[in-house]
Motif scaffolding. Sequence first.
Motif, short mmCIF file in Angstrom:
data_model
loop_
_atom_site.label_atom_id
_atom_site.label_comp_id
_atom_site.label_asym_id
_atom_site.label_seq_id
_atom_site.Cartn_x
_atom_site.Cartn_y
_atom_site.Cartn_z
N TYR A 105 0.83 -1.20 0.00
CA TYR A 105 0.00 0.00 0.00
C TYR A 105 0.87 1.25 0.00
O TYR A 105 0.57 2.22 -0.70
CB TYR A 105 -0.95 -0.01 1.21
CG TYR A 105 -1.96 -1.12 1.14
CD1 TYR A 105 -3.11 -1.00 0.36
CD2 TYR A 105 -1.79 -2.30 1.86
CE1 TYR A 105 -4.05 -2.01 0.29
CE2 TYR A 105 -2.72 -3.32 1.79
CZ TYR A 105 -3.85 -3.18 1.01
OH TYR A 105 -4.77 -4.19 0.93
N HIS A 118 -0.79 5.70 2.52
CA HIS A 118 -1.00 4.25 2.38
C HIS A 118 -2.41 3.83 2.82
O HIS A 118 -3.00 2.93 2.24
CB HIS A 118 0.07 3.45 3.12
CG HIS A 118 0.08 3.66 4.59
ND1 HIS A 118 0.68 4.75 5.18
CD2 HIS A 118 -0.45 2.92 5.59
CE1 HIS A 118 0.52 4.67 6.49
NE2 HIS A 118 -0.16 3.57 6.76
N ARG A 119 -2.95 4.48 3.85
CA ARG A 119 -4.32 4.14 4.28
C ARG A 119 -5.35 4.53 3.21
O ARG A 119 -6.32 3.82 2.99
CB ARG A 119 -4.65 4.81 5.60
CG ARG A 119 -3.86 4.21 6.73
CD ARG A 119 -4.19 4.89 8.05
NE ARG A 119 -4.05 3.88 9.05
CZ ARG A 119 -4.88 3.68 10.04
NH1 ARG A 119 -5.93 4.45 10.18
NH2 ARG A 119 -4.68 2.71 10.91
N GLY A 122 -5.41 1.91 0.69
CA GLY A 122 -6.23 0.79 1.16
C GLY A 122 -7.71 1.03 0.96
O GLY A 122 -8.46 0.15 0.52
N THR A 123 -8.15 2.25 1.25
CA THR A 123 -9.55 2.60 1.06
C THR A 123 -9.92 2.56 -0.42
O THR A 123 -10.97 2.03 -0.80
CB THR A 123 -9.84 4.00 1.64
OG1 THR A 123 -9.56 3.97 3.04
CG2 THR A 123 -11.29 4.40 1.41
N CYS A 125 -8.54 0.75 -2.75
CA CYS A 125 -8.59 -0.65 -3.17
C CYS A 125 -9.85 -1.34 -2.64
O CYS A 125 -10.47 -2.12 -3.35
CB CYS A 125 -7.34 -1.39 -2.68
SG CYS A 125 -5.82 -0.90 -3.54
N ARG A 126 -10.21 -1.04 -1.40
CA ARG A 126 -11.38 -1.67 -0.79
C ARG A 126 -12.67 -1.22 -1.45
O ARG A 126 -13.62 -2.00 -1.58
CB ARG A 126 -11.41 -1.35 0.71
CG ARG A 126 -12.57 -2.00 1.46
CD ARG A 126 -12.49 -1.79 2.96
NE ARG A 126 -12.15 -0.45 3.38
CZ ARG A 126 -13.02 0.56 3.47
NH1 ARG A 126 -14.27 0.39 3.15
NH2 ARG A 126 -12.61 1.75 3.88
N ARG A 141 0.12 -5.89 2.15
CA ARG A 141 0.61 -5.14 3.33
C ARG A 141 2.13 -5.04 3.29
O ARG A 141 2.81 -5.85 2.66
CB ARG A 141 0.16 -5.85 4.59
CG ARG A 141 -1.34 -5.83 4.76
CD ARG A 141 -1.75 -6.60 6.00
NE ARG A 141 -3.19 -6.47 6.21
CZ ARG A 141 -3.90 -7.30 6.93
NH1 ARG A 141 -3.33 -8.33 7.54
NH2 ARG A 141 -5.20 -7.12 7.06
N GLY A 147 -3.42 -9.50 3.21
CA GLY A 147 -4.53 -8.63 3.62
C GLY A 147 -5.86 -9.13 3.10
O GLY A 147 -5.99 -10.26 2.64
#
Length: 184
Positions: A105, A118-119, A122-123, A125-126, A141, A147
């Motif tokens: 990420y 990086h967070r 992640g959002t 991608c989610r 990760r 992950g």
Amino acid sequence: MTLRYDLGATPLGVVTTVLSDHGVLALHVSDDTDRWVLELLAQEHGVVPDHVPGSGGALFAQLDEYFEGRRESFDVTIDWSLTHGFARDALQAVCTIPYGETASYGEVAVMAGRARAHRAVGTACRTTPFSLVVPVHRVIRSDGSIGEYGGRPENKRFLIDLEKGAPASFSIPPAPASANGDDF
């Protein structure tokens, strides 16, 4: 804008793809029709996609080739209109991760121009509207663990193993029943 959707089968489940006049607007894999995708699009664009069997034919043929290990990337036009700002930048950066490789990420955040985000990667991608054709399964990760992947880390492991040439452990489910488009 004209929206249409089609259903196809993959080793991971039923693919619901929504196509706009500009390309693939959404692609999700689930156990059945991803009705929430259709409802979201109805709210976002004020239109209910029509079920047009065969409209995803070229994409589904490429997905078949991918799952057979004969395709490493998808030759489809993506309609990015459901993604905005850094999420779009992050997902476009994910598209540059080579087949069979992974990136963390944090590495994707750097590729997208915001090293500390990086967070947010992640959002992105989610919440991506595009599974598979935007290879978010290649994002892992920083400790090397894979992950999540839509709550199904086994699907992410399957895709990573597929791309690395490891034996597949899923089988293709039967094709979804044809819908007439007004059952939504």
